[in-house]
Design a protein around this motif. Structure first.
Motif, PDB file in Angstrom:
ATOM      1  N   GLN A  10      -1.090   4.017  -6.410  1.00 20.41           N
ATOM      2  CA  GLN A  10      -1.018   2.710  -7.062  1.00 20.41           C
ATOM      3  C   GLN A  10      -1.909   1.688  -6.353  1.00 20.41           C
ATOM      4  O   GLN A  10      -2.672   0.971  -6.988  1.00 20.41           O
ATOM      5  CB  GLN A  10       0.432   2.219  -7.097  1.00 20.41           C
ATOM      6  CG  GLN A  10       1.337   3.060  -7.974  1.00 20.41           C
ATOM      7  CD  GLN A  10       2.745   2.510  -8.054  1.00 20.41           C
ATOM      8  OE1 GLN A  10       3.094   1.528  -7.399  1.00 20.41           O
ATOM      9  NE2 GLN A  10       3.574   3.141  -8.864  1.00 20.41           N
ATOM     10  N   LYS A  11      -1.779   1.616  -5.033  1.00 20.06           N
ATOM     11  CA  LYS A  11      -2.588   0.678  -4.251  1.00 20.06           C
ATOM     12  C   LYS A  11      -2.955   1.352  -2.938  1.00 20.06           C
ATOM     13  O   LYS A  11      -2.079   1.781  -2.183  1.00 20.06           O
ATOM     14  CB  LYS A  11      -1.804  -0.605  -3.972  1.00 20.06           C
ATOM     15  CG  LYS A  11      -2.541  -1.645  -3.137  1.00 20.06           C
ATOM     16  CD  LYS A  11      -3.581  -2.392  -3.955  1.00 20.06           C
ATOM     17  CE  LYS A  11      -4.168  -3.564  -3.171  1.00 20.06           C
ATOM     18  NZ  LYS A  11      -5.159  -4.324  -3.965  1.00 20.06           N
ATOM     19  N   LYS A  37      -5.483  10.563  -7.978  1.00 15.95           N
ATOM     20  CA  LYS A  37      -5.364   9.225  -8.562  1.00 15.95           C
ATOM     21  C   LYS A  37      -4.028   8.955  -9.253  1.00 15.95           C
ATOM     22  O   LYS A  37      -3.476   7.853  -9.103  1.00 15.95           O
ATOM     23  CB  LYS A  37      -6.512   8.984  -9.544  1.00 15.95           C
ATOM     24  CG  LYS A  37      -6.484   7.586 -10.165  1.00 15.95           C
ATOM     25  CD  LYS A  37      -7.601   7.381 -11.169  1.00 15.95           C
ATOM     26  CE  LYS A  37      -7.492   6.015 -11.823  1.00 15.95           C
ATOM     27  NZ  LYS A  37      -8.548   5.811 -12.849  1.00 15.95           N
ATOM     28  N   ASN A  97     -15.860  -8.558  -4.544  1.00  7.10           N
ATOM     29  CA  ASN A  97     -14.595  -8.322  -5.256  1.00  7.10           C
ATOM     30  C   ASN A  97     -13.689  -7.316  -4.551  1.00  7.10           C
ATOM     31  O   ASN A  97     -12.803  -6.729  -5.180  1.00  7.10           O
ATOM     32  CB  ASN A  97     -14.857  -7.853  -6.694  1.00  7.10           C
ATOM     33  CG  ASN A  97     -15.606  -8.891  -7.509  1.00  7.10           C
ATOM     34  OD1 ASN A  97     -15.348 -10.090  -7.380  1.00  7.10           O
ATOM     35  ND2 ASN A  97     -16.544  -8.444  -8.330  1.00  7.10           N
ATOM     36  N   ILE A  98     -13.911  -7.088  -3.262  1.00  6.84           N
ATOM     37  CA  ILE A  98     -13.050  -6.204  -2.474  1.00  6.84           C
ATOM     38  C   ILE A  98     -12.481  -7.002  -1.306  1.00  6.84           C
ATOM     39  O   ILE A  98     -13.215  -7.708  -0.616  1.00  6.84           O
ATOM     40  CB  ILE A  98     -13.827  -4.985  -1.931  1.00  6.84           C
ATOM     41  CG1 ILE A  98     -14.340  -4.121  -3.084  1.00  6.84           C
ATOM     42  CG2 ILE A  98     -12.948  -4.147  -1.003  1.00  6.84           C
ATOM     43  CD1 ILE A  98     -15.216  -2.971  -2.638  1.00  6.84           C
ATOM     44  N   ASP A 127      -7.980  -1.983  -1.037  1.00  9.49           N
ATOM     45  CA  ASP A 127      -8.543  -2.936  -0.091  1.00  9.49           C
ATOM     46  C   ASP A 127      -9.153  -2.144   1.058  1.00  9.49           C
ATOM     47  O   ASP A 127      -8.946  -0.927   1.166  1.00  9.49           O
ATOM     48  CB  ASP A 127      -7.468  -3.884   0.455  1.00  9.49           C
ATOM     49  CG  ASP A 127      -6.856  -4.764  -0.623  1.00  9.49           C
ATOM     50  OD1 ASP A 127      -7.552  -5.067  -1.613  1.00  9.49           O
ATOM     51  OD2 ASP A 127      -5.674  -5.144  -0.481  1.00  9.49           O
ATOM     52  N   LEU A 151      -9.851   3.375  -8.480  1.00  3.11           N
ATOM     53  CA  LEU A 151      -8.689   3.079  -7.646  1.00  3.11           C
ATOM     54  C   LEU A 151      -8.602   1.590  -7.333  1.00  3.11           C
ATOM     55  O   LEU A 151      -9.615   0.903  -7.194  1.00  3.11           O
ATOM     56  CB  LEU A 151      -8.765   3.867  -6.338  1.00  3.11           C
ATOM     57  CG  LEU A 151      -8.631   5.387  -6.431  1.00  3.11           C
ATOM     58  CD1 LEU A 151      -8.804   6.012  -5.052  1.00  3.11           C
ATOM     59  CD2 LEU A 151      -7.291   5.787  -7.032  1.00  3.11           C
ATOM     60  N   ASP A 152      -7.380   1.111  -7.210  1.00  2.00           N
ATOM     61  CA  ASP A 152      -7.117  -0.246  -6.742  1.00  2.00           C
ATOM     62  C   ASP A 152      -6.975  -0.157  -5.225  1.00  2.00           C
ATOM     63  O   ASP A 152      -6.077   0.520  -4.720  1.00  2.00           O
ATOM     64  CB  ASP A 152      -5.831  -0.778  -7.377  1.00  2.00           C
ATOM     65  CG  ASP A 152      -5.515  -2.207  -6.960  1.00  2.00           C
ATOM     66  OD1 ASP A 152      -6.396  -2.869  -6.371  1.00  2.00           O
ATOM     67  OD2 ASP A 152      -4.378  -2.655  -7.213  1.00  2.00           O
ATOM     68  N   TYR A 180       0.833  -1.207   0.000  1.00  2.85           N
ATOM     69  CA  TYR A 180       0.000   0.000   0.000  1.00  2.85           C
ATOM     70  C   TYR A 180       0.867   1.257   0.000  1.00  2.85           C
ATOM     71  O   TYR A 180       1.669   1.471   0.909  1.00  2.85           O
ATOM     72  CB  TYR A 180      -0.916   0.011   1.226  1.00  2.85           C
ATOM     73  CG  TYR A 180      -1.799  -1.209   1.330  1.00  2.85           C
ATOM     74  CD1 TYR A 180      -2.811  -1.445   0.408  1.00  2.85           C
ATOM     75  CD2 TYR A 180      -1.608  -2.145   2.346  1.00  2.85           C
ATOM     76  CE1 TYR A 180      -3.616  -2.574   0.490  1.00  2.85           C
ATOM     77  CE2 TYR A 180      -2.409  -3.272   2.442  1.00  2.85           C
ATOM     78  CZ  TYR A 180      -3.403  -3.481   1.509  1.00  2.85           C
ATOM     79  OH  TYR A 180      -4.191  -4.601   1.598  1.00  2.85           O
ATOM     80  N   ASN A 216     -14.398   2.986  -6.260  1.00  2.00           N
ATOM     81  CA  ASN A 216     -14.607   2.222  -7.493  1.00  2.00           C
ATOM     82  C   ASN A 216     -14.922   3.149  -8.662  1.00  2.00           C
ATOM     83  O   ASN A 216     -14.448   2.933  -9.786  1.00  2.00           O
ATOM     84  CB  ASN A 216     -15.745   1.213  -7.302  1.00  2.00           C
ATOM     85  CG  ASN A 216     -15.287  -0.062  -6.621  1.00  2.00           C
ATOM     86  OD1 ASN A 216     -14.172  -0.534  -6.849  1.00  2.00           O
ATOM     87  ND2 ASN A 216     -16.132  -0.628  -5.778  1.00  2.00           N
TER      88      ASN A 216
END
Length: 251
Positions: free
Chosen positions: A136-137, A132, A185-186, A166, A163-164, A72, A159
């Motif tokens: 990256q994560k 954005k 999907n998260i 968790d 963004l990518d 992250y 979403n």
């Protein structure tokens, strides 16, 4: 039909141990909490926020994040209540990244999805769009999930921005499977299920220094309190550092 672990149905019956083929024994996973003297650590805290239950939840959350900690580069902190939790995780994540020769991550404090005000949600979305290119994560951090509606609103915005990310929460009121429809999907990481440990951070602006709902403007961030007590905030920040140093042992 394969068994779905997110449904209440009982899992399919398993063969008895005598019918299972011989296999190599897998060592039991080490209990990370044994590496930290929780009682001693709690006694060293100077604010009432970091209780034994909260410390245990942090330990399990860091343990569950595991190898993903260093992936992250951005923390997105949900609401004023998630501020201190996010600051602890930021220090742990930065240490994990440092050990891999990576630079420290960034953190953005966002207004909550609880209010449901479209102008604030739009302000958050526009803010994240502007950031954005440098993300990256991301890890979306909250202190506690109850109904799940608030964090779902935030996840929807992330979403929409593309963004990518968790999601991490210190605690959640129900079992994980009861939130499965909210986080399709998260990846959702938690410290404690069926717990309210993280709720101890709710509406504690005297320690976070920020509060929601005290500005009439549609801002994407929580607002600083006009009557900040810097002594309490300093104590809370020291507790953040103290806890983070202990949690680094788990990396």
């Amino acid at each position: 039909m394969p068994w779905n672990p997110f449904k209440r149905d009982a899992p399919p019956s398993q063969p008895s141990p005598g019918n299972l083929p011989a296999r190599e024994e897998i060592p039991a996973k080490k209990d990370s909490s044994q590496e930290i003297d929780i009682i001693k650590l709690e006694s060293e805290m100077r604010t009432p926020l970091f209780t034994e239950a909260v410390i245990r939840a942090f330990i399990e959350l860091v343990r569950n994040l595991g190898d993903k900690l260093a992936t992250y580069d951005t923390i997105l902190s949900d609401d004023a209540s998630g501020r201190l939790v996010s600051l602890v995780l930021r220090k742990v994540i930065n240490e994990a990244r440092k050990r891999k020769g990576m630079g420290g991550g960034q953190i953005y404090f966002l207004a909550s999805g609880k209010h449901g005000k479209k102008d604030i949600m739009l302000a958050i979305e526009n803010f994240l769009k502007s950031k954005k290119p440098g993300i990256q994560k991301a890890l979306l951090v909250t202190e506690h999930i109850a109904s799940g509606n608030s964090i779902r609103e935030m996840a929807t915005i992330l979403n929409n921005v593309g963004l990518d990310f968790d999601v991490a929460t210190l605690s959640m009121y129900d079992k994980l499977y009861q939130y499965s429809s909210f986080f399709d999907n998260i990846e959702l990481y938690f410290g404690k299920e069926e717990s309210i440990a993280g709720a101890d951070f709710y509406k504690k602006p005297q320690y976070s220094g920020v509060e929601k709902g005290i500005s009439d403007d549609p801002l994407p961030h929580p607002t600083k309190r006009p009557d900040i007590n810097y002594r309490r905030i300093t104590q809370a920040r020291k507790d953040v550092r103290r806890l983070a140093e202990a949690l680094k042992k788990l990396i």
